[in-house]
Write an enzyme that holds these catalytic residues in place. Structure first.
Site, mmCIF file in Angstrom:
data_model
loop_
_atom_site.group_PDB
_atom_site.id
_atom_site.type_symbol
_atom_site.label_atom_id
_atom_site.label_comp_id
_atom_site.label_asym_id
_atom_site.label_seq_id
_atom_site.Cartn_x
_atom_site.Cartn_y
_atom_site.Cartn_z
ATOM 1 N N THR A 17 -12.253 6.071 9.024
ATOM 2 C CA THR A 17 -13.714 5.629 8.163
ATOM 3 C C THR A 17 -13.644 4.693 8.820
ATOM 4 O O THR A 17 -13.042 3.783 9.819
ATOM 5 C CB THR A 17 -13.223 5.972 6.959
ATOM 6 N N TYR B 125 0.762 -1.228 -0.349
ATOM 7 C CA TYR B 125 -0.269 0.354 0.001
ATOM 8 C C TYR B 125 0.740 1.403 0.758
ATOM 9 O O TYR B 125 0.642 2.180 -0.455
ATOM 10 C CB TYR B 125 -1.066 0.123 1.419
#
Ligand SMILES: NC(=O)c1ccc[n+]([C@@H]2O[C@H](COP(=O)([O-])OP(=O)(O)OC[C@H]3O[C@@H](n4cnc5c(N)ncnc54)[C@H](O)[C@@H]3O)[C@@H](O)[C@H]2O)c1
Length: 225
Positions: free
Chosen positions: A166, A131
């Site tokens: 989130t 990532y």
């Protein structure tokens, strides 16, 4: 800022942050084309063709989709598989490039592309080597695209968010990790999707008409470069 009469494409539009971009552009008058799985895949040339054809002309593309929330548990880079690596790099980097490639013919003069990286690409978050690499690559791609597309009147920039609270983030990190990120900021609180809206809309708008090739870090003052 007003986006009346403008068409804005947002990928990853169903995610915690993407949905906020959709709401914000809509509230500012844009016609938003919200794109996400399972109907739309950023790695599919056909899906891009259909989306651009449906949109007609495009004023703004926000390349927000990524393998993030469903990336799986954090693992040392020695435990990542080639298939883990390829999945993340294919969606996050190739998908961003495919979006740029697809919209260029449909972009209006003064068009703006906003890519999304992450401060993880700067600080090298452990357990996320693929990532992290993907988000750093997006910043390089942004600079290359800005140079190539500038002569066409198209701007390309990146927003690099800090850790945003989130559902995806809460699934990947412990509450202690999220609290520590908040303490490490100059502005000591958790970050919300709404904190990104001003930067994304500004880069999408003519207010930033002479800004291109840049990465704007929005993280409450954690990473300074
Ligand atoms: N949440 C954070 O802390 C944080 C921090 C820095 C950067 N970011 C970046 O912000 C963006 C949004 O993050 P989020 O927190 O909303 O994550 P998320 O996982 O909730 O959202 C990602 C969205 O991308 C979509 N997506 C994945 N693969 C796709 C594909 N092949 N085609 C189309 N859509 C696809 C997913 O369905 C999902 O809706 C991502 O680029 C992420 O890397 C997030």
């Amino acid at each position: 800022m007003t986006f009346g009469g403008k068409t804005v494409l947002v990928t990853g539009a169903g995610g915690g942050i993407g949905a906020e971009y959709v709401s914000a552009f809509t509230a500012h008058g844009a016609a938003v084309v919200a794109l996400d799985l399972p109907e739309f895949d950023v790695t599919s040339e056909r899906d891009w063709q259909l989306a651009v054809t449906k949109a007609g002309s495009v004023d703004v593309l926000v390349n927000n989709a990524a393998v993030y929330g469903d990336i799986g548990r954090k693992r040392p880079l020695t435990e990542l598989t080639v298939s883990d690596w390829d999945r993340v790099l294919t969606v996050n980097v190739r998908g961003t490039w495919q979006g740029i490639k697809a919209v260029v013919p449909a972009l209006t003069e003064g068009g703006s592309i906003v890519n999304i990286s992450s401060v993880a690409g700067r600080i090298g978050a452990p357990g996320f080597a693929h990532y992290v690499a993907s988000k750093s690559a997006i910043e390089g791609l942004t600079r290359a695209a800005a140079r190539e597309l500038g002569p066409l009147g198209i701007r390309v920039n990146t927003v690099a968010p800090g850790l945003v609270s989130t559902d995806a983030t809460r699934g990947l990190n412990t509450p202690d990790y999220i609290a520590a990120a908040a303490r490490g900021r100059s502005l000591r609180r958790e970050m919300t999707p709404h904190d990104l809206v001003g930067a994304v809309l500004w880069l999408a708008s003519p207010a930033s008409a002479f800004v291109t090739g840049q990465t704007l870090i929005v993280d409450g003052g954690q990473v300074f470069t």
